[in-house]
Design a protein around this motif. Sequence first.
Motif, PDB file in Angstrom:
ATOM      1  N   VAL A 249       0.834  -1.199   0.000  1.00 23.21           N
ATOM      2  CA  VAL A 249       0.000   0.000   0.000  1.00 23.21           C
ATOM      3  C   VAL A 249       0.873   1.256   0.000  1.00 23.21           C
ATOM      4  O   VAL A 249       0.582   2.224  -0.717  1.00 23.21           O
ATOM      5  N   VAL A 250       1.959   1.256   0.760  1.00 25.55           N
ATOM      6  CA  VAL A 250       2.862   2.410   0.784  1.00 25.55           C
ATOM      7  C   VAL A 250       3.477   2.630  -0.599  1.00 25.55           C
ATOM      8  O   VAL A 250       3.571   3.770  -1.074  1.00 25.55           O
ATOM      9  N   VAL A 251       3.884   1.566  -1.260  1.00 17.59           N
ATOM     10  CA  VAL A 251       4.446   1.691  -2.612  1.00 17.59           C
ATOM     11  C   VAL A 251       3.393   2.250  -3.566  1.00 17.59           C
ATOM     12  O   VAL A 251       3.701   3.104  -4.413  1.00 17.59           O
ATOM     13  N   LEU A 252       2.155   1.825  -3.448  1.00 12.88           N
ATOM     14  CA  LEU A 252       1.085   2.347  -4.288  1.00 12.88           C
ATOM     15  C   LEU A 252       0.864   3.837  -4.043  1.00 12.88           C
ATOM     16  O   LEU A 252       0.671   4.609  -4.998  1.00 12.88           O
ATOM     17  N   VAL A 253       0.918   4.269  -2.794  1.00  8.91           N
ATOM     18  CA  VAL A 253       0.763   5.692  -2.470  1.00  8.91           C
ATOM     19  C   VAL A 253       1.915   6.501  -3.065  1.00  8.91           C
ATOM     20  O   VAL A 253       1.711   7.563  -3.659  1.00  8.91           O
ATOM     21  N   VAL A 254       3.140   5.990  -2.948  1.00  9.63           N
ATOM     22  CA  VAL A 254       4.311   6.683  -3.494  1.00  9.63           C
ATOM     23  C   VAL A 254       4.219   6.764  -5.020  1.00  9.63           C
ATOM     24  O   VAL A 254       4.518   7.808  -5.618  1.00  9.63           O
ATOM     25  N   LEU A 255       3.804   5.686  -5.675  1.00  7.86           N
ATOM     26  CA  LEU A 255       3.650   5.699  -7.129  1.00  7.86           C
ATOM     27  C   LEU A 255       2.590   6.698  -7.575  1.00  7.86           C
ATOM     28  O   LEU A 255       2.778   7.410  -8.571  1.00  7.86           O
ATOM     29  N   CYS A 256       1.505   6.758  -6.860  1.00  8.74           N
ATOM     30  CA  CYS A 256       0.444   7.701  -7.210  1.00  8.74           C
ATOM     31  C   CYS A 256       0.954   9.133  -7.105  1.00  8.74           C
ATOM     32  O   CYS A 256       0.739   9.945  -8.008  1.00  8.74           O
TER      33      CYS A 256
END
Length: 122
Positions: A17-24
């Motif tokens: 989830v953290v990686v998804l937030v950073v990518l967004c």
Amino acid sequence: MTWLSDASAWLVWTVEVVVLVVLCAGFAYPVVAYSRNVLYRGGVLLLVAALGCLMAGSVLELVVDVTGAGALVEVAAYVAYAASGVVSVAATWRFAREFVTFGREGVEIETAGFTGGFERES
């Protein structure tokens, strides 16, 4: 399952989830900050919005798993996932609409001006 496997599953889910937030955030910043330099700005913004909806759904689902929040939060997560799918379709249409025409005989896709790909010209 043992406590250790549960903890590792939570850790992996949190990292995802953290990686998804950073990518967004990483995709949204250049599109917004340098929007005049982005080709097909509307389509790219819709793709970023789809990724944002996916991120929101993942964060809400993580909140449900970690805190045991109610069913309303879980339903909101699935609504965000559905919105992500709808916005993804809108973004795809935004890119493809120049090349598709609807007529009386059906759908026509313009391909005459495009060359290349993997075929060999012999």
